[in-house]
Motif scaffolding. Structure first.
Motif, PDB file in Angstrom:
ATOM      1  N   SER A  29     -10.896  -4.044   1.062  1.00 38.18           N
ATOM      2  CA  SER A  29     -11.690  -2.722   0.081  1.00 38.18           C
ATOM      3  C   SER A  29     -11.552  -3.420  -1.467  1.00 38.18           C
ATOM      4  O   SER A  29     -11.943  -2.630  -2.144  1.00 38.18           O
ATOM      5  N   THR A  50     -12.450   1.216  -6.450  1.00 33.40           N
ATOM      6  CA  THR A  50     -11.346   1.921  -7.119  1.00 33.40           C
ATOM      7  C   THR A  50     -11.926   2.975  -7.932  1.00 33.40           C
ATOM      8  O   THR A  50     -12.847   2.916  -8.518  1.00 33.40           O
ATOM      9  N   ARG A  57      -2.827  -1.299  -3.122  1.00 32.67           N
ATOM     10  CA  ARG A  57      -3.553  -0.341  -2.998  1.00 32.67           C
ATOM     11  C   ARG A  57      -2.892   1.045  -3.074  1.00 32.67           C
ATOM     12  O   ARG A  57      -1.697   1.251  -2.423  1.00 32.67           O
ATOM     13  N   THR A 113       0.723  -1.120  -0.001  1.00 35.38           N
ATOM     14  CA  THR A 113      -0.100   0.056   0.119  1.00 35.38           C
ATOM     15  C   THR A 113       0.706   1.237  -0.033  1.00 35.38           C
ATOM     16  O   THR A 113       1.799   1.226   0.700  1.00 35.38           O
ATOM     17  N   GLN A 123      -5.359  -1.060  -6.685  1.00 31.15           N
ATOM     18  CA  GLN A 123      -6.622  -0.137  -6.727  1.00 31.15           C
ATOM     19  C   GLN A 123      -6.248   1.166  -6.014  1.00 31.15           C
ATOM     20  O   GLN A 123      -5.335   1.208  -5.357  1.00 31.15           O
TER      21      GLN A 123
END
Length: 301
Positions: free
Chosen positions: A243, A247, A152, A96, A195
């Motif tokens: 999640s 996106t 992410r 992330t 995303q």
């Protein structure tokens, strides 16, 4: 019970103070190993006495988490590359990226000089693009090697970028650019398992302390509505595997409120099927505006 981000490695830029610090600590509390980036500069981007990134790392470790500091300038190719390399060298992976770094140089447009315009666009917009680019290159390579990531990116926009803000032409332009960058990145990187979303937060930080001078707490509950920590739960969720499927979205986050921002969509339209005269165009516009939703008010107007 398994924490939401167990096993994930998270990079947070501008994480020495304010929102970034809150995000870094919240990710660590959910089991992530965190790279805490902060250049340690002042509110206007001028060099400060030292980076607070190490202090945030110490706070995370004292709470039982794992973190390392990065003090590079992520608005340079070298700094952005070393940011991603730090995650890979320290923890062997990257899951992330939270782009959060920024500062202000507020001026009315007639007093806004080129250096102040360029500096704010550099740290906000370029400071989002370069880490995103280097992280995306890593994830693309992983995907092509058959190791599909569950990656992410969470970008930091602003209500100023969505509605405009008087005295912040440079900041509003940069934040609007971040929204556009988010939409493109979400479309381009989906094939690699990445995303990309953005938040438009409202919280009390160094950049907003004059705006949110009062705590705005509910006395009966002790809830500090403007605390940066209120925004972090959404960022942590967006940065987690939970999640999946979300996106290309922009969310407003303030206190306990989360709003999905719907952005530019076609409104009333009229098609003559032929070229109009200027007077006819004006007449058509007036009719369309009468049927359209009024725009939101510019902050400070």
């Amino acid at each position: 019970m398994t924490a939401l981000c167990d096993g994930r490695v998270v990079v947070v830029t501008g994480a020495g103070r304010g929102l970034g610090r809150a995000h870094a600590r919240a990710f660590a509390a959910e089991g992530a190993r965190v790279v805490v980036n902060d250049l340690g500069v002042g509110l206007d981007g001028a060099p400060g006495p030292g980076s607070p990134a190490g202090q945030v790392v110490a706070e995370i470790r004292a709470a039982g988490g794992e973190a390392v500091a990065h003090g590079g300038d992520i608005a340079t190719p070298e700094g952005a590359a070393s940011l991603i390399a730090t995650a890979l060298e320290a923890y062997g992976r990257l899951d992330t990226l939270v782009n959060n770094a920024g500062f202000l140089r507020d001026r009315m447009l007639v007093n806004l000089d080129e250096d102040d315009f360029d500096a704010v666009l550099r740290v906000h917009l370029k400071g989002h693009f370069l880490p995103l680019r280097h992280a995306a290159a890593h994830w693309r390579a992983e995907a092509k090697a058959g190791r599909a990531p569950v990656a992410r990116i969470v970008n930091t926009a602003s209500g100023a970028g969505l509605l405009g803000s008087v005295g912040q032409g440079n900041y509003s332009a940069a934040k609007a650019g971040i929204v556009g960058l988010t939409l493109v990145a979400a479309a381009e990187l989906a094939r690699y398992g990445v995303q990309v979303n953005a938040i438009a937060p409202a919280a009390r930080t160094r950049m907003t302390e004059r705006t949110f001078a009062q705590t705005m707490a509910a006395p009966e509950s002790g809830f500090d509505a403007m605390a940066p920590e209120n925004v972090s739960p959404l960022v942590v969720w967006l940065g987690s595997a939970a999640s999946a499927g979300v996106t290309g979205r922009v969310f407003e986050a303030e206190a306990g409120r989360i709003t999905v921002m719907e952005g530019w969509r076609p409104g009333p339209t009229a098609d003559k099927g032929a070229r109009r005269s200027p007077a006819e165009a004006g007449e058509a516009v007036q009719k369309l505006l009468a049927a359209a939703e009024p725009p939101g008010a510019v902050y400070g107007a």
